[in-house]
Design a protein around this motif. Structure first.
Motif, short mmCIF file in Angstrom:
data_model
loop_
_atom_site.label_atom_id
_atom_site.label_comp_id
_atom_site.label_asym_id
_atom_site.label_seq_id
_atom_site.Cartn_x
_atom_site.Cartn_y
_atom_site.Cartn_z
N ILE A 79 0.84 -1.21 0.00
CA ILE A 79 0.00 0.00 0.00
C ILE A 79 0.87 1.25 0.00
N ALA A 80 1.94 1.23 0.81
CA ALA A 80 2.85 2.38 0.85
C ALA A 80 3.55 2.55 -0.50
N LEU A 81 3.93 1.45 -1.12
CA LEU A 81 4.65 1.50 -2.39
C LEU A 81 3.76 1.97 -3.53
N ILE A 82 2.53 1.47 -3.57
CA ILE A 82 1.66 1.74 -4.72
C ILE A 82 0.82 3.00 -4.56
N ILE A 83 0.38 3.28 -3.32
CA ILE A 83 -0.57 4.38 -3.13
C ILE A 83 0.05 5.56 -2.36
#
Length: 122
Positions: A79-83
């Motif tokens: 989630i941190a990487l993509i959003i």
């Protein structure tokens, strides 16, 4: 007898000092840095470096967010990487750019006001 007018000393083409935007400051970087009378500004010359440094710091912050996310769990890391990191990084860079542009606009207002003041003395 008509009143005498005071004119600026001849310095440039046409007998007047060139406007601030075309005037060259022959003093070096450190001479302008330690100009305690603040007659010359150093910010317009280093604003690009400040922007690059801010982009590096923001990139490191986003990398830290991603690493911390993956230390919590794989889902949080994804989630941190993509959003989170792309959106937060974009917003931080956008805000940094806007603030730096506001600073440059203030310096341009100063230059234009100085040029108008010189034009009024003719």
């Amino acid at each position: 007898m008509p009143p005498t007018q005071s004119y600026p000393p001849p310095q440039g083409p046409g007998g007047y000092a060139p406007p601030p935007s075309t005037r060259k400051d022959n003093r070096g970087f450190f001479a302008r840095l330690f100009d305690f009378s603040f007659e010359t500004f150093i910010t317009p010359t280093i604003i690009k470096v400040i922007y690059i440094l801010l982009m590096i710091v923001i990139a490191l912050m986003m990398l830290t967010i991603i690493i911390v996310g993956f230390t919590q769990s794989v889902v949080t890391g994804l989630i941190a990487l993509i959003i989170v990191a792309p959106i937060a990084g974009f917003l931080y860079i956008l805000f940094a750019r806007v603030w730096l542009e506001i600073i440059i606009v203030l310096f341009r207002i100063h230059d234009n006001t100085e040029e108008i003041a010189r034009g009024g003395m003719r």
